[in-house]
Scaffold this active site. Structure first.
Site, PDB file in Angstrom:
ATOM      1  N   GLU A  33       0.869  -1.177   0.000  1.00  0.00           N
ATOM      2  CA  GLU A  33       0.000   0.000   0.000  1.00  0.00           C
ATOM      3  C   GLU A  33       0.905   1.226   0.000  1.00  0.00           C
ATOM      4  O   GLU A  33       1.432   1.615   1.049  1.00  0.00           O
ATOM      5  CB  GLU A  33      -0.916  -0.023   1.236  1.00  0.00           C
ATOM      6  N   CYS A  89      -1.660   9.395   2.382  1.00  0.00           N
ATOM      7  CA  CYS A  89      -1.360   8.861   1.053  1.00  0.00           C
ATOM      8  C   CYS A  89      -2.430   9.200   0.031  1.00  0.00           C
ATOM      9  O   CYS A  89      -2.156   9.189  -1.172  1.00  0.00           O
ATOM     10  CB  CYS A  89      -1.174   7.345   1.134  1.00  0.00           C
TER      11      CYS A  89
END
Length: 479
Positions: A214, A249
């Site tokens: 991720e 993110c």
């Protein structure tokens, strides 16, 4: 505990023994551990909030909404669906294997490693663990050393509430992570940046270990002139500065809009930012600080780049002793500037202008695939083109970041922004092997499959496998 203080090989042996005993495979064990995570969230909210405040001065509302609440909802959703997820999935078979039945049986991978990130250190640590436990695995969690207060709370609470023969927390920094990566795992789940992601992938390759990465990337936000400008500005602010002051993110990394619409967008962004954080945002309790001096200096370097000199149209103030940088907007920065090359991961946002809003799609596609991409518009055809042509981990139309909170959607990247996805059933699948099971009867044994092979057997098998009744009749009767 730190890996340096524990015999990692002995720990792995204990976890393998626990997993081999079958304990983690039972529905009852999985439910007990998931409920333990719920208890951690419910009984220790204040402790968790305080740790997040120490690590990143995260406002209490963000700590609750973005971390504790999301984790509780993930647990509840998983508990509600778990029996159905664990059940074998019946599938059809073909005439080739008649008579038979078939099913897909989800089974745990074994002993898995979860390496977490510092920006949402509570959520991003335990959210993947929920999937690993739901799938029936033994788990080692390695929290980020950049958020030491939360790491310590996780180690303490997991040790108190969960089955430590099957779920362990290892604290520490690079040496500890390196020691863990030297072991053979059945899956590694890493959240962080691409540089470390490549290190994890290289370590996993030695044992052919599957990975989920991720990562991040420069998530674009396209703003059309056909939009509700006030709502658009507020939602961009919420996704950018309302998420760890940009240290997320999926925060909008840059904005694309038309040259004639940019001044209007900037004016509304300025107005709403001042309304949210005041005229002295460095003093606002509702903005997280930059996590440490290294990241502070990295962000300052982006602003000090000669290529962006004079491009700041709002903000730019900073406070090194308190590691604070104000919300900052830049206009028309060069594409080859540092701020457009690196993922920003902070409170700075460049606005790029184009002649035609659809040129923004071409610009996005000329770069690496981002973790998220956002579009604000009322134009149906533009929405359809954006969805059809923009490749990203996830898309949101007329908002930012909220796809993270939908458990029925996969969350993950593509290309440079990651490998694999999780959340809800996708978390369960990420830590499961889909085992194919074919069950045949002793009846209906066709001699044509066995030697000696003859032209008749070939004709018969061709007729069966082609599914043509007349061809089968001709083969059987020699017509």
């Amino acid at each position: 505990m730190a890996a340096a203080m524990v015999d990692v090989e002995a720990m792995m042996k204990e976890l393998r023994v626990t997993y081999a005993s079958g304990k983690t495979r039972s529905y009852e064990w999985r439910v007990t551990q998931l409920k333990a995570i719920l208890k951690i969230c419910e009984h220790h909210e204040h402790e968790i909030v305080q740790a997040l405040k120490v690590d990143i001065s995260k406002p209490e509302l963000e700590s609750f909404v973005h971390e504790i609440s999301l984790l509780k909802e993930a647990c509840k959703f998983t508990l509600k669906q778990l029996k159905r997820w664990m059940a074998p999935e019946k599938v059809k078979t073909s005439i080739t294997v008649f008579p038979s039945s078939a099913e897909i049986v989800p089974e745990p991978l074994g002993v898995v490693l979860v390496i977490s990130a510092w920006n949402y250190p509570f959520l991003l640590s335990l959210d993947p663990v929920i999937g690993a436990i739901a799938a029936g695995n033994a788990v080692v969690l390695k929290p980020s050393e950049v958020s030491p207060a939360t790491s310590a709370v996780l180690a303490k609470l997991v040790g108190e509430y969960m089955d430590t023969t099957a779920v362990k927390v290892i604290e520490g920094a690079v040496p500890e992570t390196t020691a863990l990566l030297e072991q053979r795992w059945d899956k590694i789940f890493y959240t962080g940046n691409g540089k470390v992601g490549r290190i994890v992938l290289a370590a996993a390759a030695k044992h052919l270990t599957p990975v989920a990465l991720e990562l991040g990337g420069k998530s674009p936000t396209v703003v059309d002139s056909d939009t509700n400008l006030k709502v658009t500005a507020r939602r961009i602010i919420a996704g950018k500065w309302g998420c760890n002051n940009g240290q997320a993110c999926i925060s909008p990394d840059y904005i694309i809009t038309t040259a004639d619409f940019a001044p209007k967008l900037i004016d509304v962004l300025k107005y709403e930012l001042e309304k949210f954080y005041g005229k002295e945002p460095l003093k606002s309790p509702d903005l997280s600080r930059i996590v440490n001096s290294n990241h502070f200096n990295r962000l300052k370097q982006l602003l000090d780049d000669d290529k962006v000199s004079g491009k700041i149209v709002f903000g730019g103030q900073s406070d090194l002793p308190n590691l604070k940088i104000a919300p900052t907007i830049l206009l028309d920065v060069p594409e080859d500037s540092l701020i457009m090359k690196e993922e920003i991961f902070g409170p700075l946002i460049p606005i790029l202008t184009v002649d035609n809003i659809k040129d923004g799609i071409s610009f996005i596609n000329s770069r690496e695939k981002p973790l998220a991409a956002y579009l604000f518009t009322n134009d149906k055809s533009l929405k359809e083109e954006f969805i059809r042509n923009v490749s990203a981990g996830g898309l949101v139309i007329n908002d930012t970041a909220l796809h993270l909170a939908v458990p029925t959607l996969p969350f993950g990247g593509v290309g440079e922004s990651g490998i694999g996805a999780y959340h809800g059933k996708f978390s369960f699948d990420a830590f499961s092997h889909k085992k194919a099971v074919l069950n045949r009867s002793f009846l209906g044994d066709v001699g044509a499959r066995y030697p000696p092979y003859t032209p008749f057997k070939l004709r018969l098998l061709k007729a069966l496998m082609n599914g043509n009744p007349m061809e089968l009749v001709r083969a059987l009767f020699g017509w």
